[in-house]
Design a protein around this motif. Structure first.
Motif, PDB file in Angstrom:
ATOM      1  N   TYR A 225       0.762  -1.167   0.097  1.00  0.00           N
ATOM      2  CA  TYR A 225       0.060  -0.184  -0.042  1.00  0.00           C
ATOM      3  C   TYR A 225       0.850   1.289  -0.020  1.00  0.00           C
ATOM      4  CZ  TYR A 225      -3.807  -3.285   1.438  1.00  0.00           C
ATOM      5  OH  TYR A 225      -4.371  -4.415   1.368  1.00  0.00           O
ATOM      6  N   PHE A 226       1.749   1.253  -0.977  1.00  0.00           N
ATOM      7  CA  PHE A 226       2.691   2.489  -0.911  1.00  0.00           C
ATOM      8  C   PHE A 226       1.998   3.633  -1.482  1.00  0.00           C
ATOM      9  CE2 PHE A 226       6.640   4.762  -2.151  1.00  0.00           C
ATOM     10  CZ  PHE A 226       6.935   4.948  -0.762  1.00  0.00           C
ATOM     11  N   LYS A 227       1.059   3.390  -2.413  1.00  0.00           N
ATOM     12  CA  LYS A 227       0.336   4.516  -3.090  1.00  0.00           C
ATOM     13  C   LYS A 227      -0.378   5.184  -1.964  1.00  0.00           C
ATOM     14  CE  LYS A 227      -2.984   5.747  -6.674  1.00  0.00           C
ATOM     15  NZ  LYS A 227      -3.496   6.849  -5.605  1.00  0.00           N
TER      16      LYS A 227
ATOM     17  N   ASN B  64       2.167   7.277   0.133  1.00  0.00           N
ATOM     18  CA  ASN B  64       2.449   8.549  -0.408  1.00  0.00           C
ATOM     19  C   ASN B  64       1.163   9.399  -0.383  1.00  0.00           C
ATOM     20  OD1 ASN B  64       5.114   8.438  -1.433  1.00  0.00           O
ATOM     21  ND2 ASN B  64       4.288   7.091  -3.340  1.00  0.00           N
TER      22      ASN B  64
ATOM     23  N   ARG C 150      17.321  -1.819  -6.557  1.00  0.00           N
ATOM     24  CA  ARG C 150      15.769  -1.278  -6.822  1.00  0.00           C
ATOM     25  C   ARG C 150      15.336  -1.739  -8.181  1.00  0.00           C
ATOM     26  NH1 ARG C 150      14.277   5.076  -6.481  1.00  0.00           N
ATOM     27  NH2 ARG C 150      11.547   4.918  -6.254  1.00  0.00           N
TER      28      ARG C 150
HETATM   29  N1  LIG Z   1       7.418   8.699  -2.880  1.00  0.00           N
HETATM   30  C1  LIG Z   1       7.737   7.613  -3.739  1.00  0.00           C
HETATM   31  N2  LIG Z   1       6.518   6.956  -4.536  1.00  0.00           N
HETATM   32  C2  LIG Z   1       7.027   5.952  -5.555  1.00  0.00           C
HETATM   33  C3  LIG Z   1       8.209   6.104  -6.029  1.00  0.00           C
HETATM   34  N3  LIG Z   1       8.412   5.241  -7.144  1.00  0.00           N
HETATM   35  C4  LIG Z   1       6.986   4.781  -7.119  1.00  0.00           C
HETATM   36  N4  LIG Z   1       6.375   5.285  -5.981  1.00  0.00           N
HETATM   37  C5  LIG Z   1       4.644   5.063  -5.815  1.00  0.00           C
HETATM   38  O1  LIG Z   1       4.450   3.702  -5.274  1.00  0.00           O
HETATM   39  C6  LIG Z   1       3.139   3.576  -5.543  1.00  0.00           C
HETATM   40  C7  LIG Z   1       2.847   2.203  -6.077  1.00  0.00           C
HETATM   41  O2  LIG Z   1       1.502   1.998  -5.983  1.00  0.00           O
HETATM   42  P1  LIG Z   1       0.643   0.740  -6.525  1.00  0.00           P
HETATM   43  O3  LIG Z   1       1.638   0.112  -7.553  1.00  0.00           O
HETATM   44  O4  LIG Z   1      -0.609   1.235  -6.730  1.00  0.00           O
HETATM   45  O5  LIG Z   1       0.780  -0.136  -5.215  1.00  0.00           O
HETATM   46  P2  LIG Z   1       0.561  -0.039  -3.892  1.00  0.00           P
HETATM   47  O6  LIG Z   1      -0.207   1.211  -3.709  1.00  0.00           O
HETATM   48  O7  LIG Z   1       1.899  -0.315  -3.114  1.00  0.00           O
HETATM   49  O8  LIG Z   1      -0.397  -1.383  -3.578  1.00  0.00           O
HETATM   50  P3  LIG Z   1       0.100  -2.735  -3.425  1.00  0.00           P
HETATM   51  O9  LIG Z   1       1.394  -2.945  -4.005  1.00  0.00           O
HETATM   52  O10 LIG Z   1      -0.912  -3.527  -4.062  1.00  0.00           O
HETATM   53  O11 LIG Z   1       0.168  -3.006  -2.034  1.00  0.00           O
HETATM   54  C8  LIG Z   1       2.867   4.891  -6.692  1.00  0.00           C
HETATM   55  O12 LIG Z   1       1.665   5.443  -6.040  1.00  0.00           O
HETATM   56  C9  LIG Z   1       4.080   5.500  -6.979  1.00  0.00           C
HETATM   57  O13 LIG Z   1       3.644   6.710  -7.231  1.00  0.00           O
HETATM   58  C10 LIG Z   1       9.073   7.003  -5.493  1.00  0.00           C
HETATM   59  O14 LIG Z   1      10.367   6.900  -5.978  1.00  0.00           O
HETATM   60  N5  LIG Z   1       8.886   7.789  -4.423  1.00  0.00           N
END
Ligand SMILES: Nc1nc2c(ncn2[C@@H]2O[C@H](COP(=O)(O)OP(=O)(O)OP(=O)(O)O)[C@@H](O)[C@H]2O)c(=O)[nH]1
Length: 519
Positions: A388-390, A393, A425
């Motif tokens: 749930y990184f989205k 953020n 990465r």
């Molecule tokens: N802060 C930051 N965010 C990043 C970076 N690269 C990718 N992201 C974010 O990582 C998020 C990935 O979201 P998703 O692929 O939807 O997955 P998720 O929200 O982690 O959900 P799940 O993987 O299903 O648990 C996106 O919102 C990207 O914008 C980065 O370098 N920095």
């Protein structure tokens, strides 16, 4: 090293100059000796000319005096008051170019016959030449009287012979009065240079004549300590070549001296002849020669030293410039290398987290794949994704999101402590670990330890649906590498496992061993 080379060059130059200097010095000395020898030879030859002339004159005088002496008995017998004798002596006188008069003295010193009638009946008994002749018993001796001032104001010297009677007793003197001025032409003829003079003296020291004539020279007594005259007499030799200061004139000269002592004549006192040159004049050309050699040498020395200095200075400058440019090149190379290293790092590392990037992973993966295939070792790949990184953020903002990514990367790196383990990465919030020589169980254990390690970071994640803190999901695959196409398959399988871990509720690790089903 370079300064040693320069010193050697100077040494060589110095050596060359010493050789040149020695040669020039030798040529100067050799020239002086040659000038000296030539001058001595010429001067000696000149004295020989005068010697020959005086020999002839004295021999002629001696012969005439003998004739006069032999005629005396006849002239006396003629009983004409020696008128005939006077006349004959006038005739004899014409043959003797250097003689002023011929006379006959009786035993008392009175002139009884003469080519110069005004001298008749005069008495010269007190004269030294008369006494000398009187006191020498030998009638063969040709007496050379000391120069004396004649009534004419000129210096003359008397050449006399003793007359003896039938009993061998002294009976008078025959005399020739010699005018030294008559030798003038002969003496002048031997002076071949303007600075020359020649002189004639009686052996007792009185100077008869000097040509060219100089004031006060006639009649001067040369028998002084250290004079050329005295040195010549004391040497006991008939000829001498002497240099030094002339007593009579104070000049510095080279002189050829000769004792005039004609062979066949019994002279009581010889004449001394001197022919000489001014030393400065003799060596004038030589001095110029020596001076030009000296100037030449000084110029050559100065020019060669100057050129050597200039050449070496220019060489030094060139070398210095070379050294400076070499140092600059080296410095630039070092900067370039550092830059390249930086670029290489940048090219191979992820700028945000500092761990290896995807490209770097690909290279490493290929390398390890081949190695493990060669050595038949298992190779594990672990895919990691933040849960749930989205939402993270969205909740905390991207800056905190970045910091979170950095913390996760650091923790993964730290937990991959084996030298051969490799963390990169993979993209976005995904990481990947490469574990060579790692079987399924070890990979599962490793994945679990990573999961726990991230949990232990305790990063708050208010938007997570699995926990209040940050978690990760992991998918891993393990195989002993076969053909190259299987390498992609290994990553695909690990990704599939990750997908399953997500689907299975996240915050967990799912793995597969080779081509088998995920465990
Ligand atoms: N802060 C930051 N965010 C990043 C970076 N690269 C990718 N992201 C974010 O990582 C998020 C990935 O979201 P998703 O692929 O939807 O997955 P998720 O929200 O982690 O959900 P799940 O993987 O299903 O648990 C996106 O919102 C990207 O914008 C980065 O370098 N920095």
């Amino acid at each position: 090293m370079a300064s040693k080379r320069y010193r050697l060059e100077w040494l060589k130059l110095l050596l060359g100059l010493v050789v040149l200097g020695s040669y020039l010095s030798w040529s100067v000395v050799e020239r002086r000796l040659s000038v000296e020898a030539q001058e001595y030879k010429r001067l000696t030859a000149q004295t020989q000319i005068v010697d020959n002339y005086l020999n002839d004159q004295l021999a002629a005088i001696s012969r005439v005096l003998n004739i006069v002496r032999n005629n005396i008995p006849d002239w006396r017998a003629a009983n004409d008051s020696m008128a005939h004798a006077n006349h004959e002596m006038e005739e004899y006188l014409k043959a003797l170019t250097d003689v002023r008069n011929l006379s006959v003295y009786d035993r008392n010193g009175t002139v009884i016959a003469s080519s110069q009638p005004e001298l008749l009946h005069k008495n010269y008994q007190h004269r030294a030449y008369f006494q000398t002749t009187l006191n020498d018993p030998s009638p063969d001796t040709l007496h050379i009287g000391e120069p004396m001032l004649a009534v004419t104001g000129l210096y003359v010297f008397m050449v006399t012979k003793r007359i003896v009677d039938e009993n061998g007793e002294f009976d008078g003197v025959v005399l020739a009065s010699v005018d030294p001025l008559r030798f003038r032409t002969t003496l002048a003829s031997v002076n071949y240079a303007d600075d020359m003079w020649s002189a004639l003296a009686h052996s007792k020291g009185k100077q008869l004549l000097m040509i060219p004539e100089q004031e006060g020279q006639r009649g001067k007594n040369l028998a002084q300590p250290g004079s050329f005259f005295t040195r010549h007499i004391e040497s006991g030799r008939d000829t001498n070549l002497l240099t030094g200061t002339v007593y009579a004139t104070g000049e510095k000269r080279v002189m050829a001296l000769r004792t005039i002592r004609p062979s066949g004549l019994y002279l009581d006192e010889p004449l001394i002849l001197a022919v000489g040159r001014d030393l400065d004049a003799v060596y004038k050309d030589w001095k110029r020669f020596a001076l030009t050699r000296l100037i030449f040498f000084i110029l050559i020395s100065l020019v060669s030293c100057f050129l050597m200095y200039r050449v070496q200075r220019s060489k030094r400058r060139t070398e210095k410039a070379k050294r400076a440019s070499a140092a600059l090149i080296q410095q630039q190379n070092e900067q370039l290398n550092a830059l390249n290293e930086e670029l290489r790092k940048l090219a191979m590392h992820d700028a945000l987290t500092g761990v290896a990037n995807r490209r770097s992973f690909d290279e490493r993966f290929e390398l390890e794949w081949r190695r493990c295939r060669r050595e038949t070792l298992p190779l594990a790949v672990v895919m990691i994704d933040i849960d749930y990184f989205k939402a993270f953020n969205d909740h905390y903002g991207h800056v905190i999101g970045d910091q979170c990514l950095q913390s996760v990367a650091q923790q993964l790196q730290q937990y991959s402590a084996r030298g051969s383990d490799f963390v990169a990465r993979f993209g976005g919030e995904e990481f990947i670990c490469l574990l060579p020589n790692t079987d399924f169980d070890q990979a599962a254990q490793y994945a679990e330890s990573l999961r726990l390690a991230i949990e232990q970071l305790n990063i708050p994640h208010a938007s997570s649906e699995v926990s209040g803190r940050l978690t990760i999901s992991l998918g891993f695959a393990v195989c002993i590498p076969g053909n190259d196409s299987a390498s992609t398959e290994l990553i695909v399988k690990a990704d599939e496992c990750l997908y399953r871990a997500k689907a299975g509720g996240r915050n967990q690790a799912v793995g597969v061993d080779g081509c088998g089903a995920p465990g």
